[in-house]
Design a protein around this motif. Structure first.
Motif, mmCIF file in Angstrom:
data_model
loop_
_atom_site.group_PDB
_atom_site.id
_atom_site.type_symbol
_atom_site.label_atom_id
_atom_site.label_comp_id
_atom_site.label_asym_id
_atom_site.label_seq_id
_atom_site.Cartn_x
_atom_site.Cartn_y
_atom_site.Cartn_z
ATOM 1 N N ASP A 1 7.331 -14.368 27.634
ATOM 2 C CA ASP A 1 6.188 -15.289 27.674
ATOM 3 C C ASP A 1 6.296 -16.364 26.581
ATOM 4 O O ASP A 1 5.767 -17.454 26.715
ATOM 5 N N ASP A 2 6.995 -15.993 25.494
ATOM 6 C CA ASP A 2 7.060 -16.931 24.378
ATOM 7 C C ASP A 2 8.339 -17.762 24.360
ATOM 8 O O ASP A 2 8.390 -18.843 23.773
ATOM 9 N N TYR A 3 9.395 -17.227 24.973
ATOM 10 C CA TYR A 3 10.685 -17.928 24.941
ATOM 11 C C TYR A 3 11.258 -18.117 26.352
ATOM 12 O O TYR A 3 10.935 -17.390 27.284
ATOM 13 N N SER A 4 12.200 -19.062 26.400
ATOM 14 C CA SER A 4 12.950 -19.272 27.645
ATOM 15 C C SER A 4 14.381 -19.607 27.297
ATOM 16 O O SER A 4 14.654 -20.103 26.187
ATOM 17 N N LEU A 5 15.304 -19.329 28.244
ATOM 18 C CA LEU A 5 16.709 -19.631 28.014
ATOM 19 C C LEU A 5 17.037 -21.015 28.637
ATOM 20 O O LEU A 5 16.695 -21.291 29.789
ATOM 21 N N GLN A 6 17.722 -21.838 27.924
ATOM 22 C CA GLN A 6 18.123 -23.158 28.408
ATOM 23 C C GLN A 6 19.592 -23.394 28.125
ATOM 24 O O GLN A 6 20.095 -22.975 27.083
ATOM 25 N N GLN A 7 20.280 -24.066 29.085
ATOM 26 C CA GLN A 7 21.716 -24.280 28.958
ATOM 27 C C GLN A 7 21.987 -25.763 28.675
ATOM 28 O O GLN A 7 21.401 -26.640 29.291
ATOM 29 N N THR A 8 22.863 -25.995 27.772
ATOM 30 C CA THR A 8 23.250 -27.365 27.440
ATOM 31 C C THR A 8 24.437 -27.792 28.312
ATOM 32 O O THR A 8 25.093 -26.948 28.925
ATOM 33 N N PRO A 9 24.728 -29.088 28.360
ATOM 34 C CA PRO A 9 25.855 -29.592 29.190
ATOM 35 C C PRO A 9 27.196 -28.988 28.825
ATOM 36 O O PRO A 9 28.072 -28.859 29.672
ATOM 37 N N ASP A 10 27.317 -28.579 27.627
ATOM 38 C CA ASP A 10 28.616 -28.007 27.233
ATOM 39 C C ASP A 10 28.708 -26.529 27.556
ATOM 40 O O ASP A 10 29.675 -25.856 27.216
ATOM 41 N N GLY A 11 27.642 -25.963 28.209
ATOM 42 C CA GLY A 11 27.689 -24.573 28.613
ATOM 43 C C GLY A 11 27.028 -23.627 27.655
ATOM 44 O O GLY A 11 26.874 -22.449 27.938
ATOM 45 N N SER A 12 26.598 -24.125 26.478
ATOM 46 C CA SER A 12 25.953 -23.257 25.495
ATOM 47 C C SER A 12 24.546 -22.895 25.943
ATOM 48 O O SER A 12 23.873 -23.679 26.599
ATOM 49 N N ILE A 13 24.139 -21.686 25.652
ATOM 50 C CA ILE A 13 22.822 -21.201 26.049
ATOM 51 C C ILE A 13 21.967 -21.092 24.783
ATOM 52 O O ILE A 13 22.389 -20.523 23.792
ATOM 53 N N TYR A 14 20.749 -21.627 24.887
ATOM 54 C CA TYR A 14 19.842 -21.586 23.743
ATOM 55 C C TYR A 14 18.571 -20.847 24.119
ATOM 56 O O TYR A 14 18.097 -20.933 25.238
#
Length: 468
Positions: free
Chosen positions: A445-458
């Motif tokens: 509920d507090d966080y989400s996963l996001q991917q950058t163009p270079d493939g890194s996941i934040y």
DNA sequence: GGCAGGTGTCATCAG
DNA sequence: GTCTGATGACACCTG
């Protein structure tokens, strides 16, 4: 802030007819020379009297024998396989004894010497007629008399020469001359005599004489319509034909009487609808197949293909068509097949070889027009049906294609739902392995996963998502 | 008698 | 302007 590197797996069409055969002519009938021993049947007599009552027809004089007798056999050029004229009629019954044509003088001046009884002809000379084109070619007659030829040519000369020999004849003054000549004793027709589908070309036929049409009765334009001539004679013949339908035992007689037996194969622009329908048949009419099935394509000239229809062989009890009756009444000296199927140049050349009056010319042109239009209509309908069939097939194909695409979309939708479900599971699984600095799991509920163009996941807090 | 399909004919248009 | 093929419309016939 911690950085996680998570790796996701990827999901992944047609002759000359030459010499013709002889027969009893309408001329003989109309001029009172009743064929010797003609049928005595009362119905025959009625038909006879009806014919004889047509004064206009009696006025028609067969042109000089030179113009008919010696010219009607003049062929134009080889045109069609002889057999297409359908002169072979193997199922003809015995000729009435009274029809001993050899003894009849009615052939003299007969415009249809070729219309000899089919039966007698068959029994005496099977090579006569159209069966043998070579024979026909060998029997070409002398050319048209110079008088007839020159008179016609002088009347028909146009800038196109033979191209349109009588373009001026079918219109204008000549037509008035025709009515003046022929209209003296035109009978008055009752309204119910008129066929609603008269078959007469309005463009080539004069207006009907009627109280509603006073112009027709003016001097120089006597009350004779070609339709009167057509109609009166055809009425009697049609009546005869109707009777013949009822009483098939009369067939042989009726064919001889009005030479319809020969006309059926000689004047019919349409397929002869009589198949092995013998003259001997005395009762049940024979079921007739579709005329369209009897048309055939033939080559009329070497090297040039013309679509024409030909007459089936045999048959002698087919009722005459209206045009056949008209042609017979006006003594048109060539067959319907020629009128309709000859190329325009040959047709015009044919006309120059005969001495025809305006009425005959108008009729011939009407017959040609109607005959060609009939074929055109048949072709048109055939194309229409083929078009309908083609469209139906295309419709079926498109419906099948649509069904296939709908099915494919459904499968893709299901697949997409499955992938979404799978992604959700993976998402949750990833989150379940994530821990903060204190070893506590991150809340979805507090966080989400996001991917950058270079493939890194934040791992990104929702608070930051809102700011973006 | 009504209906559908087939056919012939005419009027009209286009090439 | 004429001719001819294509076609819609109509009437008639037949099963």
């Amino acid at each position: 802030m911690c950085f996680l590197f998570v790796y996701f797996s990827n999901y992944k069409e047609v002759a000359a007819p030459g010499r013709l055969c002889g027969g009893v002519s309408i001329h003989a009938n109309l001029t009172g020379v009743r064929p010797h021993g003609a049928p005595q049947d009362s119905d025959m007599d009625v038909a006879w009297q009806e014919l004889m009552a047509i004064t206009e027809l009696q006025e028609f004089q067969v042109p000089s024998e030179g113009s008919y007798e010696s010219t009607q056999y003049q062929s134009v050029q080889p045109m069609a396989p002889a057999g297409d004229y359908g002169m072979v009629q193997p199922h003809c019954g015995p000729l009435p004894a009274a029809w001993d044509l050899s003894a009849a003088d009615t052939h003299e001046g007969c415009c249809y010497p070729e219309e000899m009884s089919t039966c007698s002809r068959l029994s005496s000379n099977t090579e006569t007629g159209y069966e043998n084109p070579e024979h026909q070619l060998g029997q070409r007659m002398l050319p048209v008399s110079s008088h007839a030829q020159s008179s016609l040519m002088s009347m028909t000369s146009t800038s196109k020469g033979h191209r349109r020999p009588n373009a001026c004849l079918s219109q204008g003054l000549n037509r008035h001359m025709m009515w003046t000549t022929l209209g003296q004793n035109a009978p008055v027709r009752s309204a119910d005599d008129l066929e609603s589908d008269s078959g007469l070309s309005l463009g080539s036929s004069p207006p009907l004489a009627s109280p509603d049409n006073p112009a027709v009765g003016t001097p120089g334009y006597h009350n004779l319509d070609m339709s009167l001539v057509y109609k009166d004679c055809e009425d009697s013949m049609a009546e005869h034909t109707r009777r013949a339908r009822v009483n098939y035992s009369m067939d042989c007689q009726s064919q001889s009487y009005l030479h319809s037996g020969e006309h059926a194969s000689y004047f019919s622009p349409q397929p002869n609808l009589s198949y092995p329908q013998s003259c001997a048949v005395t009762s049940h009419p024979v079921k007739q197949p579709s005329p369209a099935a009897q048309y055939s394509v033939m080559t009329s000239r070497v090297g040039t293909h013309h679509t024409v229809f030909t007459k089936p062989q045999g048959g002698s009890s087919t009722p005459m068509s209206r045009d056949e009756r008209r042609a017979a009444a006006l003594k048109i000296p060539f067959p319907m097949e020629k009128i309709i199927n000859l190329p325009v140049d040959d047709f015009n050349e044919l006309l120059t070889q005969y001495t025809l009056n305006d009425t005959q010319l108008a009729l011939v042109r009407d017959i040609r027009r109607r005959g060609k239009n009939k074929v055109a209509a048949q072709n048109c309908r055939k194309r229409k049906l083929e078009s309908i069939i083609h469209l139906e097939r295309e419709l079926n194909h498109l419906q099948a294609q649509r069904d296939h695409l709908v099915q494919e979309r459904l499968e893709f939708t299901r697949s997409l739902a499955f992938i979404k479900c799978r992604l959700t599971d993976l998402y949750k699984e990833v989150f379940s392995h994530l821990r903060d600095q204190d070893g506590q799991p991150y809340s979805v509920d507090d966080y989400s996963l996001q991917q950058t163009p270079d493939g890194s996941i934040y791992l990104v807090p929702h608070s930051m998502d809102n700011r973006e």
